[in-house]
Structures are given as C-alpha cells and as structure tokens.
Scaffold this motif. Structure first.
Motif, mmCIF file in Angstrom:
data_model
loop_
_atom_site.group_PDB
_atom_site.id
_atom_site.type_symbol
_atom_site.label_atom_id
_atom_site.label_comp_id
_atom_site.label_asym_id
_atom_site.label_seq_id
_atom_site.Cartn_x
_atom_site.Cartn_y
_atom_site.Cartn_z
ATOM 1 N N GLY A 33 0.845 -1.190 0.000
ATOM 2 C CA GLY A 33 0.000 0.000 0.000
ATOM 3 C C GLY A 33 0.875 1.233 0.000
ATOM 4 O O GLY A 33 2.098 1.160 -0.187
ATOM 5 N N ARG A 34 0.253 2.360 0.244
ATOM 6 C CA ARG A 34 1.010 3.612 0.237
ATOM 7 C C ARG A 34 1.895 3.762 1.461
ATOM 8 O O ARG A 34 2.881 4.497 1.437
ATOM 9 N N SER A 35 1.527 3.106 2.552
ATOM 10 C CA SER A 35 2.325 3.194 3.772
ATOM 11 C C SER A 35 2.335 1.841 4.464
ATOM 12 O O SER A 35 1.482 0.981 4.205
ATOM 13 N N ASP A 36 3.302 1.654 5.350
ATOM 14 C CA ASP A 36 3.419 0.395 6.077
ATOM 15 C C ASP A 36 2.222 0.167 6.991
ATOM 16 O O ASP A 36 1.652 1.119 7.543
ATOM 17 N N GLY A 37 1.867 -1.081 7.151
ATOM 18 C CA GLY A 37 0.795 -1.476 8.058
ATOM 19 C C GLY A 37 0.904 -2.954 8.322
ATOM 20 O O GLY A 37 1.818 -3.631 7.810
ATOM 21 N N PRO A 38 0.003 -3.521 9.114
ATOM 22 C CA PRO A 38 0.045 -4.955 9.384
ATOM 23 C C PRO A 38 -0.058 -5.762 8.091
ATOM 24 O O PRO A 38 -1.045 -5.683 7.368
ATOM 25 N N GLY A 39 0.982 -6.505 7.784
ATOM 26 C CA GLY A 39 0.990 -7.313 6.574
ATOM 27 C C GLY A 39 1.105 -6.526 5.295
ATOM 28 O O GLY A 39 0.931 -7.081 4.200
ATOM 29 N N VAL A 40 1.411 -5.242 5.399
ATOM 30 C CA VAL A 40 1.450 -4.364 4.225
ATOM 31 C C VAL A 40 2.772 -3.609 4.201
ATOM 32 O O VAL A 40 3.181 -3.004 5.200
ATOM 33 N N ILE A 41 3.432 -3.620 3.051
ATOM 34 C CA ILE A 41 4.666 -2.872 2.851
ATOM 35 C C ILE A 41 4.332 -1.588 2.098
ATOM 36 O O ILE A 41 3.697 -1.624 1.044
ATOM 37 N N GLY A 42 4.750 -0.471 2.627
ATOM 38 C CA GLY A 42 4.487 0.806 1.982
ATOM 39 C C GLY A 42 5.496 1.114 0.894
ATOM 40 O O GLY A 42 6.701 0.948 1.091
ATOM 41 N N ALA A 43 4.992 1.530 -0.257
ATOM 42 C CA ALA A 43 5.872 1.929 -1.356
ATOM 43 C C ALA A 43 5.083 2.816 -2.312
ATOM 44 O O ALA A 43 3.953 2.485 -2.684
ATOM 45 N N ASP A 44 5.676 3.918 -2.720
ATOM 46 C CA ASP A 44 5.062 4.839 -3.664
ATOM 47 C C ASP A 44 5.521 4.465 -5.072
ATOM 48 O O ASP A 44 6.608 4.844 -5.505
ATOM 49 N N LEU A 45 4.686 3.727 -5.793
ATOM 50 C CA LEU A 45 5.086 3.193 -7.090
ATOM 51 C C LEU A 45 5.157 4.252 -8.179
ATOM 52 O O LEU A 45 5.555 3.945 -9.301
ATOM 53 N N SER A 46 4.806 5.484 -7.849
ATOM 54 C CA SER A 46 5.015 6.562 -8.814
ATOM 55 C C SER A 46 6.487 6.949 -8.888
ATOM 56 O O SER A 46 6.894 7.676 -9.806
ATOM 57 N N GLN A 47 7.280 6.459 -7.946
ATOM 58 C CA GLN A 47 8.715 6.745 -7.920
ATOM 59 C C GLN A 47 9.482 5.610 -8.598
ATOM 60 O O GLN A 47 9.242 4.433 -8.306
#
Length: 236
Positions: A33-47
C-alpha cells in the motif's frame, strides 16, 4: 508448504479481496500500500526506484522466497486532450509509471528470482477491459498502460514457459470499488450499466476468485491466458 505471495495495491477493492481469498486458501501473503501497516509494505510506485525496494522488502518478509507475484496496483486518473502540454505529459508519465513500469519492474525481479531458484513461479497481472476495448477520451493513457500490461504478460509467458515461469492476466470491466464508484457517478451510472448485458458491474470477490485460481491452481498449459470479467460488455 504454503505459497508465498506478494500482492500490490492490496489495501482496498480488488487487491484486498485477492489477499483475503489467497489467505483463505492457506497462502502466506504480503501486501502493498502507500504506507506500512500490518501485513502491508508501503511503497510509492510513482517513484522509479520504489518497485525494486518493494520487492526486496517483500522477499525479506517472506523468508527469501516468493512463489507468486500479483500486480494489482494502479491508478485511473483522467486528463483532457486539450489540457496544457505539461499536465498532459505529467498524467501520462504518472499513469504509465504506476500501471506499467512498476509492474514491469516487479515482473523482472520475479522472473530473475524464479530463474535463480530454479523452481519456477507465477505472475498474475490485473489489467483491464480497456486494454482491448479502449476507454474514455480522458483515459487514453489508462488504456495504453493496460494494453502494455497484457502484451508484457504474453511476452513473459512465451519467453519463460520452459523454465516453469507462468504468466496470466485478468481483464475486468467495471468493478465495484471506490475508483469505479466515482467513475460510474461521474459518467451517469444507469447509462453505463445499460452497456453491460449482465446488468451490473463485477464485485471484487469475483475478480479475486479468478486471480486466486491463476495464482494457485491453473494448469501450466494455461500460461499466457488473458481472462475477461466484464459482464459481456466486451466479447472477443
């Protein structure tokens, strides 16, 4: 041994439904997703460098093994044909970066990983009906990005099938997500629905069921397949 799976764009809509469906089958899933969370890695794929960073972190979270990549992250943002040139080009760059380039970067890492471990693997790309039918006058770039995703999927399937690296694509029409809700409202929902013989848009769990089948169960001979889910609004 449960399958280890990375799903991009997993915090809502189709992506969230895919994660839920895969987990119900016993898979070990890391989301994005856009930011880290439980079971979620944050990454801005526009970069430009974000996809590689996401892959590295997902690989670490999954103990060094990814069996399946599901590319679902995407944007659907309009730009008018008569917009100023800088706005037009910025819209194209952003959409192609998120929808196609980041997906390509992740597919590349997946293929290299699958080849290195010599065990094969699967890629499931969530494209769109727009890849074949096109889209509205404000969404040339969206249709182009999804057509590129389909072409990429077929190229991967043809290029690496002998190494047990399989690639599939799903082409939904409208799906009842927040993104689709906004579009339906902006374009006159009843008129759009009249163009769908089924009489309704797809639900996220319907697309998730297809993606889960491709990720875990589809026979290898299906590699390269592109599956439509659009209520017969575009039949090819």
């Amino acid at each position: 041994m449960p399958a280890h799976i990375l799903v991009t764009g997993s915090t809502r809509g189709i992506g969230a439904a895919i994660v839920e469906a895969l987990a119900a089958k016993g898979a070990r899933v890391v989301g994005h997703g856009r930011s880290d969370g439980p079971g979620v890695i944050g990454a801005d794929l526009s970069q430009p460098v974000a996809a590689d960073g996401l892959w590295d972190r997902a690989l670490e979270a999954l103990d060094g093994r990814v069996d399946v990549l599901v590319n679902n992250a995407g944007v659907f943002e309009g730009v008018a044909v008569d917009a100023p040139a800088d706005e037009w080009q910025a819209a194209w760059s952003r959409t192609l970066q998120i929808n196609l380039q980041a997906s390509a970067d992740l597919c590349r890492r997946a293929v290299l990983h699958f080849r290195e471990r010599e065990g094969g693997g699967r890629i499931v790309n969530i494209a769109s009906r727009a890849a074949y039918r096109g889209d509205s006058p404000a969404h040339w770039h969206y249709a182009a990005s999804k057509a590129g995703m389909v072409g990429m999927t077929k190229s991967i399937a043809r290029g690496y099938a002998r190494e047990e690296i399989l690639a599939f694509a799903v082409c939904p029409g409208f799906v009842m997500t927040g993104m689709a809700d906004d579009y339906l409202a902006s374009r006159g929902g009843d008129k759009l629905l009249a163009d769908i013989p089924l009489g309704r848009v797809a639900m996220p769990d319907e697309i998730a069921s297809i993606a889960t089948y491709l990720a875990l169960e589809a026979p290898p001979s299906m590699t390269g397949a592109v599956l439509d889910a659009n209520g017969a609004s575009f039949v090819r």
